[in-house]
Enzyme design. Structure first.
Site, short mmCIF file in Angstrom:
data_model
loop_
_atom_site.label_atom_id
_atom_site.label_comp_id
_atom_site.label_asym_id
_atom_site.label_seq_id
_atom_site.Cartn_x
_atom_site.Cartn_y
_atom_site.Cartn_z
N SER A 118 9.69 20.55 -6.12
CA SER A 118 8.45 20.50 -5.35
C SER A 118 8.39 21.59 -4.30
O SER A 118 9.43 22.06 -3.79
CB SER A 118 8.38 19.13 -4.64
OG SER A 118 7.42 19.16 -3.63
N TYR A 149 12.06 13.67 1.18
CA TYR A 149 11.64 13.91 -0.21
C TYR A 149 12.00 15.34 -0.61
O TYR A 149 12.53 15.59 -1.69
CB TYR A 149 10.13 13.67 -0.29
CG TYR A 149 9.46 14.11 -1.57
CD1 TYR A 149 9.58 13.38 -2.74
CD2 TYR A 149 8.67 15.28 -1.60
CE1 TYR A 149 8.95 13.78 -3.91
CE2 TYR A 149 8.04 15.69 -2.76
CZ TYR A 149 8.18 14.94 -3.91
OH TYR A 149 7.56 15.34 -5.06
N GLU A 191 -1.47 7.77 -2.95
CA GLU A 191 -2.36 8.84 -3.42
C GLU A 191 -2.22 10.09 -2.54
O GLU A 191 -1.90 10.00 -1.38
CB GLU A 191 -3.82 8.37 -3.45
CG GLU A 191 -4.45 8.02 -2.12
CD GLU A 191 -4.11 6.62 -1.64
OE1 GLU A 191 -3.11 6.04 -2.12
OE2 GLU A 191 -4.82 6.12 -0.74
N LYS A 192 -2.53 11.25 -3.16
CA LYS A 192 -2.44 12.50 -2.44
C LYS A 192 -3.83 12.93 -1.99
O LYS A 192 -4.83 12.32 -2.37
CB LYS A 192 -1.77 13.56 -3.33
CG LYS A 192 -0.40 13.08 -3.82
CD LYS A 192 0.31 14.11 -4.60
CE LYS A 192 1.26 14.86 -3.69
NZ LYS A 192 1.92 15.98 -4.36
N LYS A 200 -12.75 8.60 -0.76
CA LYS A 200 -13.50 8.32 0.47
C LYS A 200 -14.95 8.78 0.33
O LYS A 200 -15.88 8.10 0.75
CB LYS A 200 -12.84 9.03 1.67
CG LYS A 200 -11.52 8.39 2.09
CD LYS A 200 -10.84 9.22 3.18
CE LYS A 200 -9.43 8.71 3.45
NZ LYS A 200 -8.72 9.49 4.48
N GLN A 218 -5.07 22.06 8.57
CA GLN A 218 -3.87 22.33 7.78
C GLN A 218 -4.29 22.81 6.39
O GLN A 218 -5.29 22.34 5.85
CB GLN A 218 -2.96 21.08 7.71
CG GLN A 218 -3.52 19.86 7.02
CD GLN A 218 -4.34 18.95 7.92
OE1 GLN A 218 -4.98 19.40 8.86
NE2 GLN A 218 -4.33 17.65 7.63
N ARG A 220 -3.54 24.00 2.23
CA ARG A 220 -2.76 23.72 1.03
C ARG A 220 -3.44 24.42 -0.16
O ARG A 220 -4.61 24.81 -0.07
CB ARG A 220 -2.74 22.21 0.71
CG ARG A 220 -2.00 21.32 1.69
CD ARG A 220 -0.49 21.56 1.70
NE ARG A 220 0.17 20.61 2.57
CZ ARG A 220 0.33 20.75 3.88
NH1 ARG A 220 -0.15 21.81 4.50
NH2 ARG A 220 0.99 19.85 4.59
N ARG A 283 0.53 25.74 3.61
CA ARG A 283 1.38 25.90 2.42
C ARG A 283 0.51 26.49 1.30
O ARG A 283 -0.64 26.08 1.13
CB ARG A 283 1.94 24.55 1.98
CG ARG A 283 2.77 24.64 0.70
CD ARG A 283 3.48 23.35 0.39
NE ARG A 283 4.57 23.11 1.32
CZ ARG A 283 5.08 21.90 1.56
NH1 ARG A 283 4.57 20.84 0.98
NH2 ARG A 283 6.07 21.77 2.41
#
Ligand code: NAD
Length: 321
Positions: A118, A149, A191-192, A200, A218, A220, A283
């Site tokens: 990951s 993790y 959930e991610k 939502k 943030q 991603r 990230r």
């Protein structure tokens, strides 16, 4: 006929992988604690059981499979990984699975084994600037993953690489960056972000409000499931061991992700930022290595995958009502 064992075949990526392998003509045994939740498995054989159990693991590896895919892990999104409440389970469960799998795969002489690591292995100190994160494969050390993790994933990468060096276990290792798509966990706490945001937005009437964890700034990147599997299969067919990033380079903030989904949904909602587990500030996948080694990298725009994802989540939300 080529044979494959898919561990974690009841999960999101594993269940899609079984379909892909069957489409390619493999004989497939799937193994998981549970059956896939959202569609019937197409595996030739599906065994429900616990890969932490050595005897069970040994039984699943009763032949020298052409390909083994080790995707089984105790995992979830930020709400599961970053609260700290599941650290012991995450480390113990996943490490035990990998210790068993590496050992028995080598013992029975499997031809090739894939391990799903990951992006969470990358050091937190390189991911403080949301506009400029560093996630090239060679930046993994000195190690400082932001979660237990991530530490377990790094340990298991090293475990498989040790079996490669000492016992010639033919491994391939990918570091996945936020894989998303239909038929993944979309509620319940594991959930991610893409699934949570789609849910939502699907549940909220136009003009309403959704909550987003943190300030939403943030960043991603998110990779749609079919490009993830394309990368996995290409890696398995190559001579490159890895570890290699399998991710998208289209970096967005969580606010931008939410705006994109609202646009797809045709809704205008306001975002309320609330306290919540966040992970690193920024990230993104760095695809130089995959492009160089495999002559391929993901290219599909995020929006296209999100449209498919939103459509599926909307169906789940409607079915629940
Ligand atoms: P998932 O949770 O949907 O699938 C993992 C599966 O492993 C689950 O079905 C679970 O029941 C199974 N499992 C857990 N413990 C087990 C045990 N003891 N015995 C047998 N099966 C067990 O997750 P996913 O998104 O499909 O991820 C697959 C792999 O990819 C995992 O190793 C994960 O860490 C890795 N990964 C995923 C992502 C992502 O964005 N989805 C990112 C990075 C890495």
């Amino acid at each position: 006929m080529k044979t494959a064992l898919v561990c974690g075949a009841g999960g999101f990526i594993g269940s899609h992988l079984v379909k892909k392998l069957k489409g390619e003509g493999f004989w497939v045994r799937g193994v998981d604690l549970k059956l896939p939740e959202y569609s019937v498995t197409v595996a030739d054989e599906f065994v429900v059981g616990d890969l932490r159990d050595q005897l069970f693991c040994q039984k699943m590896l009763d032949r020298s499979f052409d390909e083994v895919y080790q995707l089984a892990a105790d995992m979830g999104g930020a709400g599961y990984i970053f609260t700290g409440n599941h650290d012991a389970d995450v480390m113990h469960n996943s490490a035990t699975i990998n210790l068993n799998m590496a050992y028995y795969s080598q013992k029975v002489g499997v031809k090739k084994i894939f391990y799903s690591s990951s992006a969470c292995i990358y050091p937190a100190y390189n991911q403080l600037d949301p506009d400029n994160p560093k996630c090239s494969e060679d930046s993994a050390y000195p190690a400082e993953p932001d979660s237990e993790y991530g530490w377990e994933k790094l340990f298991s990468e090293r475990l498989y690489l040790s079996f490669y060096r000492n016992y010639n276990l033919n491994v391939r290792i990918a570091r996945f960056h936020n894989i998303f798509g239909p038929e993944g966990t979309w509620q319940g706490g594991k959930e991610k972000a893409p699934a949570a945001i789609c849910r939502k937005i699907a549940e909220t009437p136009d003009g309403g409000e959704i909550e987003v964890w943190g300030d939403g700034k943030q960043t991603r990147s998110f990779l749609f499931i079919d490009e993830c599997l394309e990368g996995v299969r290409r890696l398995m067919d190559s001579d490159f061991i890895g570890p290699v990033n399998v991710g998208s380079e289209e970096m967005v903030s969580i606010n931008q992700l939410a705006e994109m989904v609202m646009n797809i949904a045709g809704k205008k909602l306001s975002i309320k930022h609330v306290e919540g587990p966040n992970g690193v500030r920024g990230r993104n996948s760095d695809n130089h290595l995959i492009a160089k080694k495999l002559g391929w990298q993901p290219t599909r725009p995020l929006r296209i995958g999100l449209e498919l994802m939103y459509k599926w989540i909307l169906e789940q939300v409607s079915d629940k009502k």
